[in-house]
Scaffold this active site. Structure first.
Site, PDB file in Angstrom:
ATOM      1  N   LYS A  69       0.773  -1.242  -0.161  1.00 49.15           N
ATOM      2  CA  LYS A  69      -0.057  -0.216  -0.014  1.00 49.15           C
ATOM      3  C   LYS A  69       0.968   1.113  -0.105  1.00 49.15           C
ATOM      4  O   LYS A  69       0.445   2.228  -0.694  1.00 49.15           O
ATOM      5  CB  LYS A  69      -0.753   0.017   1.134  1.00 49.15           C
ATOM      6  CG  LYS A  69      -1.932  -1.035   0.997  1.00 49.15           C
ATOM      7  CD  LYS A  69      -2.966  -0.783   2.135  1.00 49.15           C
ATOM      8  CE  LYS A  69      -4.075  -1.717   1.982  1.00 49.15           C
ATOM      9  NZ  LYS A  69      -5.182  -1.656   2.968  1.00 49.15           N
ATOM     10  N   ASP A 105     -10.529   2.728   2.355  1.00 44.46           N
ATOM     11  CA  ASP A 105     -10.528   1.987   3.678  1.00 44.46           C
ATOM     12  C   ASP A 105     -11.635   2.478   4.539  1.00 44.46           C
ATOM     13  O   ASP A 105     -12.484   1.906   5.134  1.00 44.46           O
ATOM     14  CB  ASP A 105      -9.398   1.464   4.041  1.00 44.46           C
ATOM     15  CG  ASP A 105      -8.630   0.427   3.402  1.00 44.46           C
ATOM     16  OD1 ASP A 105      -9.372  -0.422   2.722  1.00 44.46           O
ATOM     17  OD2 ASP A 105      -7.367   0.338   3.370  1.00 44.46           O
ATOM     18  N   ALA A 131      -2.377   3.741  15.898  1.00 43.69           N
ATOM     19  CA  ALA A 131      -2.134   4.734  14.836  1.00 43.69           C
ATOM     20  C   ALA A 131      -1.280   4.438  13.575  1.00 43.69           C
ATOM     21  O   ALA A 131      -0.307   5.135  13.216  1.00 43.69           O
ATOM     22  CB  ALA A 131      -1.235   5.927  15.817  1.00 43.69           C
ATOM     23  N   GLY A 132      -1.353   3.352  13.036  1.00 47.16           N
ATOM     24  CA  GLY A 132      -0.663   2.650  12.055  1.00 47.16           C
ATOM     25  C   GLY A 132      -1.757   3.154  10.701  1.00 47.16           C
ATOM     26  O   GLY A 132      -2.523   3.927  10.800  1.00 47.16           O
ATOM     27  N   GLY A 133      -1.358   2.235   9.798  1.00 51.53           N
ATOM     28  CA  GLY A 133      -1.643   2.304   8.355  1.00 51.53           C
ATOM     29  C   GLY A 133      -3.305   2.673   8.514  1.00 51.53           C
ATOM     30  O   GLY A 133      -4.112   3.349   7.882  1.00 51.53           O
ATOM     31  N   LYS A 159       3.048   8.966  18.172  1.00 52.06           N
ATOM     32  CA  LYS A 159       2.703   8.659  16.905  1.00 52.06           C
ATOM     33  C   LYS A 159       0.952   9.106  16.772  1.00 52.06           C
ATOM     34  O   LYS A 159       0.550   9.740  15.826  1.00 52.06           O
ATOM     35  CB  LYS A 159       2.497   7.341  16.320  1.00 52.06           C
ATOM     36  CG  LYS A 159       3.713   6.723  15.740  1.00 52.06           C
ATOM     37  CD  LYS A 159       3.855   5.234  15.836  1.00 52.06           C
ATOM     38  CE  LYS A 159       2.978   4.662  14.809  1.00 52.06           C
ATOM     39  NZ  LYS A 159       3.237   2.815  14.697  1.00 52.06           N
TER      40      LYS A 159
HETATM   41  P1  ATR Z   1      -1.611  -1.421  10.016  1.00 55.06           P
HETATM   42  O1  ATR Z   1      -1.221  -0.980   8.570  1.00 55.06           O
HETATM   43  O2  ATR Z   1      -2.435  -2.639  10.337  1.00 55.06           O
HETATM   44  O3  ATR Z   1      -2.293  -0.198  10.818  1.00 55.06           O
HETATM   45  P2  ATR Z   1       1.035  -0.846  11.487  1.00 55.06           P
HETATM   46  O4  ATR Z   1       1.135   0.366  10.244  1.00 55.06           O
HETATM   47  O5  ATR Z   1       2.025  -1.871  11.471  1.00 55.06           O
HETATM   48  O6  ATR Z   1      -0.383  -1.698  10.554  1.00 55.06           O
HETATM   49  O7  ATR Z   1       0.553  -0.447  12.809  1.00 55.06           O
HETATM   50  C1  ATR Z   1       0.077  -1.328  13.795  1.00 55.06           C
HETATM   51  C2  ATR Z   1      -0.670  -0.582  14.788  1.00 55.06           C
HETATM   52  O8  ATR Z   1      -1.241  -1.649  15.770  1.00 55.06           O
HETATM   53  C3  ATR Z   1      -0.048   0.249  15.395  1.00 55.06           C
HETATM   54  O9  ATR Z   1      -0.638   1.356  16.044  1.00 55.06           O
HETATM   55  C4  ATR Z   1       0.593  -0.367  16.594  1.00 55.06           C
HETATM   56  O10 ATR Z   1       0.752   0.420  17.875  1.00 55.06           O
HETATM   57  P3  ATR Z   1       2.454   1.067  18.087  1.00 55.06           P
HETATM   58  O11 ATR Z   1       2.454   2.069  17.129  1.00 55.06           O
HETATM   59  O12 ATR Z   1       2.317   1.569  19.459  1.00 55.06           O
HETATM   60  O13 ATR Z   1       3.509   0.018  17.993  1.00 55.06           O
HETATM   61  C5  ATR Z   1      -0.606  -1.277  17.118  1.00 55.06           C
HETATM   62  N1  ATR Z   1      -0.374  -2.641  17.898  1.00 55.06           N
HETATM   63  C6  ATR Z   1       0.081  -3.769  17.357  1.00 55.06           C
HETATM   64  N2  ATR Z   1       0.195  -4.682  18.331  1.00 55.06           N
HETATM   65  C7  ATR Z   1      -0.380  -4.087  19.298  1.00 55.06           C
HETATM   66  C8  ATR Z   1      -0.822  -4.440  20.489  1.00 55.06           C
HETATM   67  N3  ATR Z   1      -0.579  -6.058  20.953  1.00 55.06           N
HETATM   68  N4  ATR Z   1      -1.454  -3.800  21.418  1.00 55.06           N
HETATM   69  C9  ATR Z   1      -1.789  -2.577  21.123  1.00 55.06           C
HETATM   70  N5  ATR Z   1      -1.532  -1.963  19.899  1.00 55.06           N
HETATM   71  C10 ATR Z   1      -0.800  -2.679  18.966  1.00 55.06           C
END
Ligand code: ATR
Length: 277
Positions: A69, A105, A131-133, A159
């Site tokens: 993406k 999305d 706060a990811g994608g 983030k």
């Molecule tokens: P996506 O594109 O699926 O959003 P990503 O950009 O890698 O994937 O982002 C993953 C998100 O899930 C992030 O917000 C991550 O939190 P951090 O930025 O603090 O790492 C969050 N995340 C992943 N595993 C988690 C968990 N076990 N508990 C809480 N937040 C989680």
């Protein structure tokens, strides 16, 4: 001539997009073919070359899924504001030699919540975990739905704070850490946009955020009752959903963008729904 579309990802075996778009094409009588392409992970330029080759041989558009993406966004000639904010796109259109990029999305998610679940967000308190994608793609469409407050929570709180600062002129958005949630009262809607459910994990969210008349939405789909949905159910939440409706609604948005006709989604959602329990 039959117009060609495809979804590109890696791995791609699990994709439901050819099925969804095939059903849409049948329903709306569109002459199109839609296939799945396993995109190359290496070397770096190979993804863009594959997309360009598809366009050069008559491809009209593509859906893009993990892990491409961001690369798809980077190679586009034009992209929407939603896509810019997400830094990621899930749909491409090839027009007059240009690559136009979109991220559907977030609007797919809002449409599923407001239309399919019947929960208008206007005036509601909304909690977004992550706060990811996935979260970034949803923020502008969420603010456009005019919640009274949108709270963004992330383990790495910086983030979430950066995103809230970037969007503060667009609506009432604020950021916090999980430890602040106990003091923040109940939310009408809590959305899990973290990737925690993919590994069976639970974000450290306290049950006090859920309200009995409220809703809990899990972006992952087909994972049944995830730890997040289980927590919400045990806290007495009455409406639950996983991301199947969002998946179908974002596909309908892309279909409309490409073909100029909006397909019906209800029957397709019903067909793809895996019971939560
Ligand atoms: P996506 O594109 O699926 O959003 P990503 O950009 O890698 O994937 O982002 C993953 C998100 O899930 C992030 O917000 C991550 O939190 P951090 O930025 O603090 O790492 C969050 N995340 C992943 N595993 C988690 C968990 N076990 N508990 C809480 N937040 C989680």
């Amino acid at each position: 001539m039959t117009d060609r579309y495809a979804v590109i990802g890696n791995p791609i075996g699990h994709t439901k997009s050819p099925l969804i778009h095939g059903l849409f094409a049948e329903e709306t009588g569109q002459d199109m073919a839609y296939t799945a392409i396993e995109g190359p992970l290496e070397p770096h330029e190979a993804f863009a070359e594959t997309v360009r080759a598809f366009a050069a041989t008559g491809g009209r558009g593509m859906n893009v899924t993990a892990p491409f993406k961001l690369k798809a966004f980077a190679m586009a000639d034009q992209s929407s504001e939603r896509a810019e904010l997400a830094g990621a796109v899930n749909a491409l259109k090839f027009e007059d030699g240009s690559i136009i990029a979109e991220n559907f999305d977030g609007i797919g998610l809002v449409r599923d919540i407001e239309v399919n679940l019947g929960l208008p967000m206007a005036g509601k308190r909304v909690l977004m975990l992550g706060a990811g994608g996935a979260a970034r793609g949803a923020l502008l469409p969420f603010l456009s739905a005019r919640p009274i407050e949108l709270v963004l929570v992330n383990r790495h709180v910086d983030k979430a704070q950066a995103l809230a600062a970037q969007l503060s002129a667009r609506g009432p958005i604020l950021a916090c850490g999980y430890g602040d949630l106990e003091a923040m009262g109940r939310f009408d809607l809590a959305v899990n946009a973290t990737s925690a459910s993919l590994t069976g994990d639970l974000p450290p969210v306290p049950p006090s955020v859920f309200s009995h008349q409220g809703a809990a939405y899990e972006l992952a789909y087909g994972k049944r009752l995830t730890p997040f949905l289980r927590l919400a159910r045990n806290a007495g939440v009455c409406t639950f959903a996983d991301g199947v409706g969002m998946l179908v609604e974002q596909a309908a948005e892309a279909f409309d963008w490409w073909r100029g006709v909006r397909p019906e989604t209800r029957a397709v959602i019903d067909r793809l729904t895996v019971p939560l329990d």
